[in-house]
Design an enzyme around this catalytic site. Sequence first.
Site, PDB file in Angstrom:
ATOM      1  CG  HIS A   7      -0.414   0.006   2.546  1.00  0.00           C
ATOM      2  ND1 HIS A   7      -0.186  -1.162   3.247  1.00  0.00           N
ATOM      3  CD2 HIS A   7      -0.010   1.018   3.364  1.00  0.00           C
ATOM      4  CE1 HIS A   7       0.298  -0.863   4.442  1.00  0.00           C
ATOM      5  NE2 HIS A   7       0.423   0.444   4.544  1.00  0.00           N
ATOM      6  CG  HIS A  79       3.650   4.477   5.519  1.00  0.00           C
ATOM      7  ND1 HIS A  79       2.726   5.044   6.375  1.00  0.00           N
ATOM      8  CD2 HIS A  79       3.195   3.210   5.276  1.00  0.00           C
ATOM      9  CE1 HIS A  79       1.774   4.164   6.636  1.00  0.00           C
ATOM     10  NE2 HIS A  79       2.026   3.057   5.983  1.00  0.00           N
ATOM     11  CD  GLU A 130       3.141  -0.588   7.282  1.00  0.00           C
ATOM     12  OE1 GLU A 130       2.606   0.323   6.611  1.00  0.00           O
ATOM     13  OE2 GLU A 130       2.482  -1.303   8.061  1.00  0.00           O
TER      14      GLU A 130
HETATM   15  C1  LIG Z   1      -2.083   0.166  11.681  1.00  0.00           C
HETATM   16  C2  LIG Z   1      -0.739   0.073  11.077  1.00  0.00           C
HETATM   17  C3  LIG Z   1      -0.729   0.667   9.690  1.00  0.00           C
HETATM   18  C4  LIG Z   1      -0.414  -0.450   8.688  1.00  0.00           C
HETATM   19  O1  LIG Z   1      -0.235  -0.155   7.508  1.00  0.00           O
HETATM   20  O2  LIG Z   1      -0.428  -1.642   9.132  1.00  0.00           O
HETATM   21  C5  LIG Z   1       0.262   1.794   9.558  1.00  0.00           C
HETATM   22  O3  LIG Z   1       0.818   2.068   8.521  1.00  0.00           O
HETATM   23  S1  LIG Z   1       0.531   2.698  10.986  1.00  0.00           S
HETATM   24  C6  LIG Z   1       1.301   4.225  10.355  1.00  0.00           C
HETATM   25  C7  LIG Z   1       1.637   5.140  11.488  1.00  0.00           C
HETATM   26  N1  LIG Z   1       2.797   4.657  12.220  1.00  0.00           N
HETATM   27  C8  LIG Z   1       4.034   5.073  11.889  1.00  0.00           C
HETATM   28  O4  LIG Z   1       4.242   5.885  11.011  1.00  0.00           O
HETATM   29  C9  LIG Z   1       5.158   4.454  12.709  1.00  0.00           C
HETATM   30  C10 LIG Z   1       6.522   4.895  12.196  1.00  0.00           C
HETATM   31  N2  LIG Z   1       6.644   6.339  12.205  1.00  0.00           N
HETATM   32  C11 LIG Z   1       7.326   6.985  13.197  1.00  0.00           C
HETATM   33  O5  LIG Z   1       7.864   6.389  14.107  1.00  0.00           O
HETATM   34  C12 LIG Z   1       7.378   8.501  13.087  1.00  0.00           C
HETATM   35  O6  LIG Z   1       6.357   8.942  12.214  1.00  0.00           O
HETATM   36  C13 LIG Z   1       8.750   9.024  12.549  1.00  0.00           C
HETATM   37  C14 LIG Z   1       9.856   8.628  13.513  1.00  0.00           C
HETATM   38  C15 LIG Z   1       9.030   8.495  11.160  1.00  0.00           C
HETATM   39  C16 LIG Z   1       8.661  10.536  12.471  1.00  0.00           C
HETATM   40  O7  LIG Z   1       8.168  10.988  13.683  1.00  0.00           O
HETATM   41  P1  LIG Z   1       8.121  12.566  13.962  1.00  0.00           P
HETATM   42  O8  LIG Z   1       7.525  13.276  12.783  1.00  0.00           O
HETATM   43  O9  LIG Z   1       7.474  12.801  15.289  1.00  0.00           O
HETATM   44  O10 LIG Z   1       9.660  12.845  14.118  1.00  0.00           O
HETATM   45  P2  LIG Z   1      10.500  14.016  13.588  1.00  0.00           P
HETATM   46  O11 LIG Z   1       9.684  15.251  13.472  1.00  0.00           O
HETATM   47  O12 LIG Z   1      11.711  14.018  14.441  1.00  0.00           O
HETATM   48  O13 LIG Z   1      10.905  13.547  12.094  1.00  0.00           O
HETATM   49  C17 LIG Z   1      12.230  13.184  11.845  1.00  0.00           C
HETATM   50  C18 LIG Z   1      12.501  13.598  10.415  1.00  0.00           C
HETATM   51  O14 LIG Z   1      11.744  12.714   9.566  1.00  0.00           O
HETATM   52  C19 LIG Z   1      10.854  13.493   8.778  1.00  0.00           C
HETATM   53  N3  LIG Z   1       9.633  12.712   8.652  1.00  0.00           N
HETATM   54  C20 LIG Z   1       8.706  12.470   9.598  1.00  0.00           C
HETATM   55  N4  LIG Z   1       7.709  11.698   9.098  1.00  0.00           N
HETATM   56  C21 LIG Z   1       8.039  11.458   7.810  1.00  0.00           C
HETATM   57  C22 LIG Z   1       7.431  10.742   6.755  1.00  0.00           C
HETATM   58  N5  LIG Z   1       6.244  10.100   6.943  1.00  0.00           N
HETATM   59  N6  LIG Z   1       8.031  10.694   5.545  1.00  0.00           N
HETATM   60  C23 LIG Z   1       9.220  11.347   5.355  1.00  0.00           C
HETATM   61  N7  LIG Z   1       9.883  12.058   6.307  1.00  0.00           N
HETATM   62  C24 LIG Z   1       9.273  12.101   7.520  1.00  0.00           C
HETATM   63  C25 LIG Z   1      10.647  14.796   9.509  1.00  0.00           C
HETATM   64  O15 LIG Z   1      10.266  15.798   8.596  1.00  0.00           O
HETATM   65  C26 LIG Z   1      12.023  15.010  10.093  1.00  0.00           C
HETATM   66  O16 LIG Z   1      12.855  15.491   9.059  1.00  0.00           O
HETATM   67  P3  LIG Z   1      13.716  16.823   9.303  1.00  0.00           P
HETATM   68  O17 LIG Z   1      14.416  17.062   8.000  1.00  0.00           O
HETATM   69  O18 LIG Z   1      14.629  16.476  10.458  1.00  0.00           O
HETATM   70  O19 LIG Z   1      12.697  17.888   9.661  1.00  0.00           O
HETATM   71 CO    CO Z   2       0.794   1.330   6.509  1.00  0.00          CO
END
Ligand SMILES: CC[C@H](C(=O)O)C(=O)SCCNC(=O)CCNC(=O)[C@H](O)C(C)(C)COP(=O)(O)OP(=O)(O)OC[C@H]1O[C@@H](n2cnc3c(N)ncnc32)[C@H](O)[C@@H]1OP(=O)(O)O
Ligand code: CO
Length: 134
Positions: A7, A79, A130
Amino acid sequence: MIGRLNHVAIAVPDLAAAIAQYRDALGAEVGAPQDEPDHGVTVVFINLPNTKIELLHPLGEASPIAGFLEKNPSGGIHHVCYEVEDITAARDRLTASGARVLGDGAPKIGAHGKPVLFLHPKDFNGCLIELEEV
Ligand SMILES: CC[C@H](C(=O)O)C(=O)SCCNC(=O)CCNC(=O)[C@H](O)C(C)(C)COP(=O)(O)OP(=O)(O)OC[C@H]1O[C@@H](n2cnc3c(N)ncnc32)[C@H](O)[C@@H]1OP(=O)(O)O
Ligand SMILES: [Co+2]
């Protein structure tokens, strides 16, 4: 190692509006919202002939996508999910290559009832990945 694209996830600020858009404007087959408290999101799957779209909306206070929506208030692609046959073998190969697996490294059960893991976007060209074991 990675197989099919399972997905593409889109974080949305208004889940009802996004459901209506995909159902009515885009004529897509839209599933029912699924609360996933363990992941801090509500998800809605849209079935396409060759893959799925996963609409994501924050659920609860500590949603991991809250920061993303603050930075992207209109929403955006959040993602991509690739399928793997053996998620722990994939994890071990990736960590051995220096990639960061998010969380404590233990697979969690995802929206399809299968084990999933996430890889840090900074290690993969700014794309949150993912992996889902099928
Ligand atoms: C039910 C499950 C379902 C499934 O399919 O089965 C799912 O998909 S659940 C989806 C939701 N869960 C997750 O996304 C878990 C993993 N994600 C995380 O742990 C966080 O989202 C994380 C760590 C990727 C980012 O968290 P956060 O935004 O709070 O951290 P930062 O602000 O420190 O971000 C660090 C850096 O990464 C960039 N960032 C954040 N999110 C994304 C993204 N989705 N794609 C690309 N880049 C991302 C953010 O802009 C920061 O970059 P910087 O240059 O330092 O500003
Ligand atoms: Co997902």
